[in-house]
Design an enzyme around this catalytic site. Structure first.
Site, mmCIF file in Angstrom:
data_model
loop_
_atom_site.group_PDB
_atom_site.id
_atom_site.type_symbol
_atom_site.label_atom_id
_atom_site.label_comp_id
_atom_site.label_asym_id
_atom_site.label_seq_id
_atom_site.Cartn_x
_atom_site.Cartn_y
_atom_site.Cartn_z
ATOM 1 N N HIS B 502 26.154 24.745 41.196
ATOM 2 C CA HIS B 502 26.569 26.059 40.687
ATOM 3 C C HIS B 502 27.887 26.504 41.328
ATOM 4 O O HIS B 502 27.942 27.525 41.994
ATOM 5 C CB HIS B 502 25.488 27.112 40.959
ATOM 6 C CG HIS B 502 24.188 26.824 40.284
ATOM 7 N ND1 HIS B 502 23.176 27.745 40.206
ATOM 8 C CD2 HIS B 502 23.734 25.721 39.653
ATOM 9 C CE1 HIS B 502 22.147 27.217 39.552
ATOM 10 N NE2 HIS B 502 22.463 25.984 39.221
HETATM 11 C C1 FAD Z 1 20.271 19.075 40.751
HETATM 12 C C2 FAD Z 1 20.908 20.075 39.851
HETATM 13 C C3 FAD Z 1 20.116 20.943 39.107
HETATM 14 C C4 FAD Z 1 20.688 21.885 38.266
HETATM 15 N N1 FAD Z 1 19.875 22.716 37.564
HETATM 16 C C5 FAD Z 1 20.402 23.684 36.793
HETATM 17 C C6 FAD Z 1 19.565 24.594 36.078
HETATM 18 O O1 FAD Z 1 18.343 24.540 36.133
HETATM 19 N N2 FAD Z 1 20.158 25.551 35.320
HETATM 20 C C7 FAD Z 1 21.507 25.653 35.205
HETATM 21 O O2 FAD Z 1 21.984 26.537 34.515
HETATM 22 N N3 FAD Z 1 22.325 24.780 35.854
HETATM 23 C C8 FAD Z 1 21.805 23.805 36.637
HETATM 24 N N4 FAD Z 1 22.640 22.932 37.299
HETATM 25 C C9 FAD Z 1 24.096 23.021 37.058
HETATM 26 C C10 FAD Z 1 24.513 22.180 35.850
HETATM 27 O O3 FAD Z 1 24.301 20.829 36.122
HETATM 28 C C11 FAD Z 1 25.973 22.413 35.510
HETATM 29 O O4 FAD Z 1 26.219 23.778 35.339
HETATM 30 C C12 FAD Z 1 26.390 21.721 34.209
HETATM 31 O O5 FAD Z 1 25.957 20.399 34.176
HETATM 32 C C13 FAD Z 1 27.885 21.806 34.023
HETATM 33 O O6 FAD Z 1 28.284 21.143 32.865
HETATM 34 P P1 FAD Z 1 29.756 20.590 32.741
HETATM 35 O O7 FAD Z 1 29.868 19.975 31.413
HETATM 36 O O8 FAD Z 1 30.707 21.652 33.108
HETATM 37 O O9 FAD Z 1 29.869 19.497 33.898
HETATM 38 P P2 FAD Z 1 29.176 18.053 33.996
HETATM 39 O O10 FAD Z 1 27.969 17.992 33.153
HETATM 40 O O11 FAD Z 1 29.020 17.700 35.405
HETATM 41 O O12 FAD Z 1 30.243 17.105 33.328
HETATM 42 C C14 FAD Z 1 31.483 16.841 33.923
HETATM 43 C C15 FAD Z 1 31.813 15.393 33.721
HETATM 44 O O13 FAD Z 1 33.156 15.168 34.057
HETATM 45 C C16 FAD Z 1 33.285 13.914 34.652
HETATM 46 N N5 FAD Z 1 34.512 13.864 35.454
HETATM 47 C C17 FAD Z 1 34.785 14.564 36.580
HETATM 48 N N6 FAD Z 1 35.999 14.232 37.050
HETATM 49 C C18 FAD Z 1 36.515 13.314 36.207
HETATM 50 C C19 FAD Z 1 37.738 12.607 36.160
HETATM 51 N N7 FAD Z 1 38.695 12.786 37.088
HETATM 52 N N8 FAD Z 1 37.936 11.730 35.140
HETATM 53 C C20 FAD Z 1 36.981 11.533 34.189
HETATM 54 N N9 FAD Z 1 35.810 12.186 34.193
HETATM 55 C C21 FAD Z 1 35.574 13.076 35.184
HETATM 56 C C22 FAD Z 1 32.050 13.802 35.498
HETATM 57 O O14 FAD Z 1 31.752 12.459 35.805
HETATM 58 C C23 FAD Z 1 31.007 14.459 34.605
HETATM 59 O O15 FAD Z 1 30.348 13.516 33.797
HETATM 60 C C24 FAD Z 1 22.083 21.973 38.156
HETATM 61 C C25 FAD Z 1 22.896 21.102 38.890
HETATM 62 C C26 FAD Z 1 22.326 20.160 39.731
HETATM 63 C C27 FAD Z 1 23.217 19.253 40.517
#
Ligand code: FAD
Ligand code: SF4
Lengths: 276, 581
Positions: B502
Site C-alpha cells: 500500500h
Molecule cells: C501481500 C499483499 C496483499 C495485498 N492485499 C490487498 C488487499 O487486500 N486489498 C487491496 O486493496 N490491496 C492489496 N494489496 C495491494 C495491491 O497488490 C496493489 O494495490 C495492486 O496490485 C496495485 O496494482 P498495480 O497495477 O498498480 O501494480 P502491480 O499489480 O504490482 O503491477 C505492476 C507491474 O509492473 C511491473 N514493473 C515494475 N517495474 C517495471 C519495469 N521497470 N519494467 C517492466 N515492468 C515493471 C511489475 O513487475 C508488476 O507486474 C496487497 C499487496 C500485497 C503485497
C-alpha cells in the site's frame, strides 16, 4: 518427493487410509463453473496410498550445508531448547528441524540470492535493529512484542544467512565456554537457555549481525522446521501439524468455513495434494 | 546496440490491475497495445498444487527479486538512506499480473471526503484543523465522478459484497453476494452491533459464486483454501488480471504482453514521449518500443523512478517545497493496521480455513464518518476482522508475557493456535512536505541506474490515529468476549518495512500543475502523451485498502487515453493557482 516414504516408515501405527478420508468433504465444496470441475477432478485424482515405504529409514537425514559436525550439533541442541520435546509431542530434533535448517541454508534463501547484496554496507554490530521479526500472515497485525524499532532498514550486513548461521553457532559455543567452561552441547539445558537468552537480549557482540538478529533467525527457522511441509525435511511425519491439529494444504475448506465447532481433519501434505 | 521496434499506438509498462485495465480497454477500442512486464509469464497452472506456506508466505516466492533493484529508505532529510535488502522488508509484484495476483482481495471504495479532503476538512472544522506542513489536497475529481469507474471495476473483478451501511451512494449493487459468514465473522459482527456500530462483510475479490464478467471472462467460486494472500489462486476464484483484463485484451488480437522486459527509460523529446527503452532480462538485448502514448502502470516505485530517471517533470525538492515528481509520498505502513489480538479460552475456530478478503468490517470510524472536533487527528479508517486462514508457521501467537520460546511457549502456542482473532484499524495516512521520493545518490541497480530513495517518517497525526484505532479495536474484542486482549504498541518511528503493497504518491493528481504531476485523466501536465496510473496518483491515503481505487482510476485513464488518441492535446486546461505548500 521421496521424503515421505521414509517419514511414514517410522510411524508404523499410522493408518494410510487417513489420507483419503476427507476428499468427500472437498468434493462437497465444489460448485460453479465448468473450468473448476475439470480442475478439481485433476486435483482429486489422488492415489489413496501415498507410496510404499521403502526400507531406507532416515536416509535423507544427512548434512548438506554444515561441513563441521560440531556446528550442526550446536544447532541441534539450540533448536531443541527453543522447541523442546514434551508431553504434547516431539521436539525440534525428532521433527528433523536441524536437517531442515541445514537444507535451507544452501537454498537461494540461505545464500541471499534474491536479496539486494550490493555495497556499500553499513557496518553495525548490535545496532542493526531486528531484521527477523516474526511476522504472520496478518503481517502488520499484532505482534507488537517482537517489533523492535529500528533506526535503519533491518538487514545491513554483507554476510549471507548461511554465513550468519555458522558465525552465530560458533559464538554460541564461545559464550558457553566463557560462561560455563564447556562446549554448548555439554552444558546443562538451563545453562544453554541462559546462553540463548544472552543472544536474545543482544548482550553478545556479534560483529556485522547483532546477536539478537541471529537469535531471531534461529527461532524463526526452528518454527519453520517444525511446521513447514515435510518436503523440506522438518515436520517429520507431519508430527508438527498433528500437534497443532493443522490439516495441511487442501483444495477446499468450503465445507468447514461455516461450522461452529472445531473440525479436526487428518493431515495431508503437499505430496498428497499434488496427487503422488 | 538498441533495436528499434515497430511503432504501436500505446505502450503500457506493467501488467497489474492498472496496466491490465488500460490495455484491455484500449485493445477493445481497436488500438494496438504492447504491455511490457519485467517478470515472467504466469498462468493459473503455476498455482495448481503448490499451496506451500514456507515457499510463498515465508520465502516470498511471488515477490520482486531484489538482487538487482530495491529501494533505499530513511526517515529524515539529513540521514543517509540505506537499501531495503530483503524480501521480508520489501514486497512488490514482479511477474505477469503483478502484485494484483498475490493480493488478498479486500476491495473498498474511497469516500467523497477522501477526494475533497482539504476543502471538506476546512469546511467542517476550519483551516486550523490542518497542521502546518501537512500537504493534503483535493484530487481534482469527486466521488460522484469516480462512481461509474468504481462500478465498472467491481463488475470486471466480480466483487462479492454487501454495501457498507455508512458507505457512499452506489449506482448498483455488488455483482456477487457477500462471502460466507464464518463463526469468527459472526462473533465480530455481534460484538460490533452490541456497541451500536454498523458491521458488514468485507467486499471481496474472492468470488462467492461462479461469475461471468461483462467482458465474458469466467471466474469460479472461492474454496476458502486459505492459501490466498501472497499466493496465486489455483481456482480462478480470486479477482486478478490473469483471469480478467489480460485475457480480455488478448482476445481482441490487438494486444501483446511481452514478459522479461525491464523498462529503463521513457524516451522523451520536445515535451512528448516517443516510446520506452527496455532490456530483455534473459538475453540482455536492448529495445526501443516507439508509441504514440506511453502508460506507466508499473506500481508506485517504478512509476516514480522512471520519471526521475528519464528527466520528465520537475522533481520535488523538500527544501523549497517546490517541484512535483516525488511529492506527497504516502501509504499504509507499520503504524496502520494496528489493533489488538483477542484470545478466547472457550472457543476454537476453524482458522486453518479462510480467504484473502474474508472478513467483517465496520465503517463507523472511517473517513469523516465521526466528529473530529475533539480528536487530535483528521480522517479515520475501516475496522476489520479478517479470516485469512492461517498456515501452521504463521499461527504461533501467544498472549504477551508468555516466553517467546521454550517449553512454556510451545505449550501455549499449541493451545492458542485456533483461539485468537485480530481486530485492526486500517487507518489513513496523510501527506507531509518531508515525506517524498527521489533518486538515491549511492546505491544502483545491475544496469548502473540509481535506486529510488524514500524519505518517510511518522507524525503525531499517525501516532494519534493509531492509538484511537487500537482503542476501538479493543472495545470490539471486549464486546466479542475475548478473555485476554493484547493491544499493539504504537511505534515511535517508521521501521523501513514495506510489506503491505500500500505505497502511494509521488505522481499525484490534482488541478494545479505546480502541486500535481497529472490531471484528473492521469495525463501528465508536462507531457501530454504520458499517462501514469496507479496508487502513485494518490495525493494522500484514505483509510481503506487501495486497489479498487487503482482499478477505478485505470478505467478513468483509459477513457482519457482514448480521448487523447482521438483529439490530442491536454485533456484538462492548466490552471496555475498558488496554493499552500
Ligand atoms: C501481500 C499483499 C496483499 C495485498 N492485499 C490487498 C488487499 O487486500 N486489498 C487491496 O486493496 N490491496 C492489496 N494489496 C495491494 C495491491 O497488490 C496493489 O494495490 C495492486 O496490485 C496495485 O496494482 P498495480 O497495477 O498498480 O501494480 P502491480 O499489480 O504490482 O503491477 C505492476 C507491474 O509492473 C511491473 N514493473 C515494475 N517495474 C517495471 C519495469 N521497470 N519494467 C517492466 N515492468 C515493471 C511489475 O513487475 C508488476 O507486474 C496487497 C499487496 C500485497 C503485497
Ligand atoms: S481462498 Fe479462494 S480466492 Fe483465495 S486462493 Fe483459495 S480459492 Fe482462490
Amino acid at each position: 518427493m521421496a521424503d515421505n516414504p521414509n517419514d511414514l516408515h517410522e510411524h508404523k501405527g499410522m493408518s494410510r487410509r487417513t489420507f483419503m478420508k476427507n476428499t468427500g468433504l472437498v468434493a462437497g465444496g465444489v460448485v460453479g463453473g465448468g473450468l473448476i470441475g475439470g480442475l478439481l477432478t485433476n486435483q482429486l485424482q489422488q492415489k489413496p496410498e501415498v507410496q510404499t515405504a521403502t526400507d531406507n529409514g532416515q536416509i535423507q537425514d544427512a548434512r548438506v550445508f554444515f561441513s563441521r559436525g560440531q556446528d550442526f550439533d550446536i544447532l541441534a541442541a539450540a533448536t531443541e531448547r527453543i522447541y523442546p520435546k514434551d508431553d504434547s509431542g516431539p521436539g525440534a530434533i525428532e521433527l528433523g528441524v536441524p536437517y531442515f535448517i541445514d537444507k535451507q541454508l544452501s537454498t537461494e534463501w540461505g545464500v541471499n540470492a534474491k536479496e539486494y547484496m550490493k555495497g556499500p554496507f553499513a557496518v553495525y554490530t548490535t545496532n542493526t535493529g531486528n531484521h527477523n521479526i516474526t511476522k504472520d500472515q496478518n503481517k502488520q497485525g499484532p505482534n507488537a512484542e517482537t517489533q523492535v524499532p529500528a533506526p535503519t532498514p533491518r538487514y545491513q550486513t554483507k554476510m549471507t544467512r548461511s554465513e550468519i548461521f555458522v558465525t552465530g553457532l560458533r559464538e554460541l559455543d564461545n559464550v558457553a565456554q566463557k560462561e560455563f567452561g564447556a562446549s554448548f552441547v555439554k552444558i546443562t539445558g538451563e545453562q544453554q537457555d541462559e546462553v540463548l537468552r544472552m543472544f536474545e537480549d543482544g548482550k553478545v557482540e556479534l560483529k556485522g549481525i547483532g546477536s539478537k538478529n541471529f537469535f531471531n533467525m534461529l527461532l524463526q527457522t526452528t518454527l519453520e522446521g517444525a511446521y513447514a511441509d515435510p518436503v523440506y525435511g522438518g515436520n517429520k511425519n507431519m508430527m508438527g501439524w498433528k500437534m497443532k491439529e493443522y490439516p495441511g494444504p487442501r483444495a477446499s475448506y468450503a465445507a468447514q468455513i461455516e461450522v461452529e465447532e472445531f473440525v479436526k481433519l487428518d493431515q495431508q501434505s503437499l505430496r498428497n495434494y499434488q496427487g503422488h | 546496440m538498441v533495436t528499434k521496434l515497430e511503432k504501436v499506438d500505446v505502450v503500457v509498462v506493467g501488467t497489474g490491475w492498472a496496466g491490465g485495465v488500460v490495455s484491455a480497454e484500449l485493445a477493445k477500442a481497436g488500438y494496438k497495445v504492447v504491455a511490457l512486464e519485467r517478470g515472467k509469464n504466469q498462468t493459473r497452472d503455476d498455482y495448481i498444487g503448490v499451496k506451500d506456506e514456507l515457499r510463498y508466505t515465508n520465502r516470498y516466492e511471488m515477490m520482486q527479486n531484489l538482487s538487482s533493484e530495491t529501494i533505499t529508505s530513511r526517515n529524515n532529510l539529513d540521514e543517509v538512506a540505506l537499501p531495503v535488502r530483503t524480501r521480508k522488508e520489501m514486497m512488490a509484484g514482479n511477474d505477469l499480473g503483478g502484485g494484483s495476483v498475490h493480493w488478498a482481495g479486500a476491495s473498498y471504495r474511497w469516500k467523497p471526503y477522501d477526494f475533497e479532503i482539504r476543502s471538506k476538512t476546512i469546511e467542517r472544522y476550519g483551516k486550523a484543523k490542518i497542521p502546518e506542513g501537512m500537504t493534503i489536497q483535493d484530487w481534482g475529481i469527486t466521488y460522484d465522478e469516480m462512481e461509474k469507474y468504481y462500478d465498472r471495476w467491481e463488475k470486471t473483478a466480480g466483487i462479492s459484497g454487501e454495501p457498507d451501511p455508512l458507505g457512499p451512494d452506489r449506482s448498483s449493487d455488488y455483482p456477487n453476494p457477500p462471502m460466507k459468514e464464518s463463526p469468527p465473522i459472526k462473533l465480530f459482527k455481534e460484538g460490533a452491533k452490541k456497541l451500536g456500530l454498523h458491521p458488514f462483510q468485507v467486499p471481496a475479490g474472492n468470488l462467492s459464486q461462479g461469475y461471468t464478467n461483462p467482458d465474458g471472462e469466467v471466474m469460479n467460486a472461492c474454496m476458502y483454501c486459505a492459501f490466498c494472500t501472497q499466493y496465486g489462486c489455483d481456482f480462478g476464484a480470486k479477482s486478478d488480471p490473469l483471469v480478467t483484463v489480460l485475457p480480455t485484451a488478448q482476445k481482441t488480437g490487438n494486444f501483446e504482453a511481452r514478459v522479461g522486459s525491464y523498462v529503463r527509460r521513457v524516451l522523451y523529446k520536445n515535451g512528448k514521449a516517443t516510446g520506452v527503452l527496455y532490456v530483455n532480462t534473459l538475453t540482455g538485448e536492448e529495445f526501443e518500443q516507439p508509441a504514440d502514448v506511453v502508460v506507466l502502470a508499473a506500481f508506485t516505485f517504478t512509476n516514480n523512478r522512471l520519471l526521475l530517471l528519464s528527466g520528465i517533470g520537475k522533481p520535488y525538492d523538500p527544501k523549497t517545497r517546490k517541484g512535483v515528481i516525488g511529492r506527497n509520498y504516502n501509504g499504509q505502513f507499520g503504524i496502520t493496521f494496528l489493533g489488538a489480538r483477542g484470545y478466547f479460552e472457550d472457543k476454537k475456530f476453524n482458522y486453518y480455513a479462510g480467504a484473502g478478503a474474508l472478513g467483517g468490517a465496520v465503517g463507523d470510524y472511517a473517513g469523516d464518518n465521526f466528529d473530529h472536533t475533539n480528536v487530535d487527528f483528521i480522517n479515520g479508517g475501516g475496522i476489520e476482522m479478517r479470516q485469512y486462514g492461517k498456515g501452521a508457521i504463521a499461527s504461533n501467537h501467544v498472549p504477551s508475557g508468555t516466553p517467546g520460546w521454550g517449553a512454556d511457549y510451545k505449550k501455549k502456542s499449541l493451545h492458542y493456535t485456533y483461539r485468537s482473532l485480530v481486530v485492526w484499524y486500517t487507518s489513513a495516512n496523510m501527506a507531509w512536505w518531508h515525506n517524498y521520493v527521489d533518486l538515491d545518490p549511492t546505491y544502483k541497480d545491475d544496469y548502473g541506474d540509481p535506486l529510488l530513495r524514500i524519505t518517510f517518517k511518522y507524525t503525531d497525526q499517525d501516532r494519534n490515529i493509531a492509538k484511537f484505532g487500537i482503542e476501538k479495536s479493543r472495545e470490539i474484542l471486549e464486546a466479542m468476549g475475548a478473555d485476554i486482549i493484547d493491544e499493539d504498541q504504537v511505534p515511535e518511528e517508521f521501521d523501513h518495512v514495506y510489506d503491505g503493497g500500500h505505497y502511494a504518491g509521488g505522481v499525484i493528481m490534482g488541478t494545479d500543475p505546480s502541486t500535481s504531476a497529472v490531471n484528473n485523466y492521469l495525463q501528465m501536465w508536462d507531457a501530454e502523451n504520458i499517462f501514469v496510473v496507479g496508487a502513485a496518483n494518490f495525493p494522500q491515503f484514505a483509510g481503506h485498502h487501495p486497489t479498487e481505487t487503482v482499478g477505478a482510476l485505470a478505467y478513468r485513464a483509459a477513457e482519457g487515453i482514448e480521448k487523447y488518441l482521438k483529439e490530442g492535446g491536454p485533456l484538462v486546461a492548466r490552471k496555475e493557482v498558488s496554493t499552500h505548500v
